[in-house]
Scaffold this active site. Sequence first.
Site, mmCIF file in Angstrom:
data_model
loop_
_atom_site.group_PDB
_atom_site.id
_atom_site.type_symbol
_atom_site.label_atom_id
_atom_site.label_comp_id
_atom_site.label_asym_id
_atom_site.label_seq_id
_atom_site.Cartn_x
_atom_site.Cartn_y
_atom_site.Cartn_z
ATOM 1 N N LYS A 198 0.861 -1.184 0.000
ATOM 2 C CA LYS A 198 0.000 0.000 0.000
ATOM 3 C C LYS A 198 0.895 1.231 0.000
ATOM 4 O O LYS A 198 1.694 1.433 0.921
ATOM 5 C CB LYS A 198 -0.910 -0.002 1.214
ATOM 6 C CG LYS A 198 -1.753 1.268 1.301
ATOM 7 C CD LYS A 198 -2.781 1.208 2.400
ATOM 8 C CE LYS A 198 -3.530 2.518 2.480
ATOM 9 N NZ LYS A 198 -4.546 2.508 3.528
ATOM 10 N N LYS A 252 -2.002 -1.541 -3.989
ATOM 11 C CA LYS A 252 -2.889 -0.378 -3.949
ATOM 12 C C LYS A 252 -2.062 0.901 -3.999
ATOM 13 O O LYS A 252 -1.075 0.993 -3.273
ATOM 14 C CB LYS A 252 -3.691 -0.444 -2.658
ATOM 15 C CG LYS A 252 -4.571 0.744 -2.385
ATOM 16 C CD LYS A 252 -5.190 0.612 -1.030
ATOM 17 C CE LYS A 252 -5.961 1.872 -0.737
ATOM 18 N NZ LYS A 252 -6.464 1.926 0.595
HETATM 19 C C1 PBG Z 1 -7.225 3.681 5.336
HETATM 20 C C2 PBG Z 1 -7.630 3.408 3.939
HETATM 21 C C3 PBG Z 1 -7.471 4.318 2.894
HETATM 22 C C4 PBG Z 1 -8.021 3.721 1.756
HETATM 23 C C5 PBG Z 1 -8.495 2.450 2.126
HETATM 24 N N1 PBG Z 1 -8.228 2.273 3.489
HETATM 25 C C6 PBG Z 1 -6.937 5.708 2.892
HETATM 26 C C7 PBG Z 1 -5.641 6.008 3.486
HETATM 27 O O1 PBG Z 1 -4.796 5.163 3.712
HETATM 28 O O2 PBG Z 1 -5.439 7.188 3.777
HETATM 29 C C8 PBG Z 1 -8.087 4.379 0.413
HETATM 30 C C9 PBG Z 1 -9.046 3.845 -0.570
HETATM 31 C C10 PBG Z 1 -9.352 4.742 -1.710
HETATM 32 O O3 PBG Z 1 -8.743 5.815 -1.905
HETATM 33 O O4 PBG Z 1 -10.254 4.375 -2.481
HETATM 34 N N2 PBG Z 1 -6.863 2.687 6.160
#
Ligand code: PBG
Length: 328
Positions: A198, A252
């Site tokens: 991520k 992601k």
């Molecule tokens: C947070 C989380 C995020 C997303 C999924 N879980 C945002 C972040 O890490 O700030 C983002 C998903 C998206 O942008 O569609 N745990």
Amino acid sequence: MAHYPSLRPRRLRSGPGIRALVRETSLSPADFIQPFFVQDGEGADEPIASMPGQSRLRLPTLLERAAEAYEAGVPAIAVFPKIADEHKSYRGDAAWDDDGLVPRVVRALKKQLPDLLVITDVALDPYSSLGQDGIVRDGKILNDETIEALVQQAACQARAGADFVAPSDMMDGRVGAIRDRLDADGHADTMIMAYSAKYASSFYGPFRDALDSAPRGGADKRTYQMDPANTNEALLEVELDLLEGADMVMVKPGMPYLDVLWRVKEQFQRPTAVYQVSGEYAMFKAAGQNGWIDERACVLEALLGFKRAGADAILTYYATEAAGWLND
Ligand code: PBG
């Protein structure tokens, strides 16, 4: 100059029948996971300005939308809660309240649609008054203290009946700690979908609007989410999560990271998901609404690209809609 008169690749493109016969990759509703935003309270759903077509849903609407996804052939949904400010705190303890929004939503979903897989997010950001995925002290996210909280959150979600818990926090060692606790609690069948690679991405902006979870100081997400410049490190993150017991791993965001997806699948050959995130969705919507691109054709092409690059499952806000297009 050598020439190869028998090699005419266009022969295999000459009509729909032959193109169908030699097609290497296919896309189906069964590849999709639909993320939903949910909030407590009565009243109308609240549209999310930067994500046209998506709203913070009240529970009755969520149940309707989940049924639509299931009927369109989408096997799984992911639930993201918008938590009211009065339930946010520095340590995010509302994240493991058995009467909290997420456990109530999961119980309602499993009662009404027992075969629809429900994935819950394990991270503190919706519950944190600072919008951080973990517990902050002196400007730093505390890894091991955060894991203790995440373990409680995951255990709570498993008690409610979640099929998958999905740690999206990027703390070191959280998958193994969650696996141990789930097993000890008698939830050996609860699966873990790890947000393994991520990235610290600017493409999450609309999601943070949706949940009102933008970081409000405290610490820098780049101290836990990955540097967009790195891929070897993604392989390490995936390897660790698999060793710690992840059933599925994830890359992601999606489209800017297709190379990472490809390398992860090539290297490990394990069930791999990709997340087409909120900023990607917003771009397709904006260009489509302006008439600058053919939204449907471009979205299906992007989703097919994820399959081609090695994805087994795709989290996309388009899931139900794209399933409808494929079913047409
Ligand atoms: C947070 C989380 C995020 C997303 C999924 N879980 C945002 C972040 O890490 O700030 C983002 C998903 C998206 O942008 O569609 N745990």
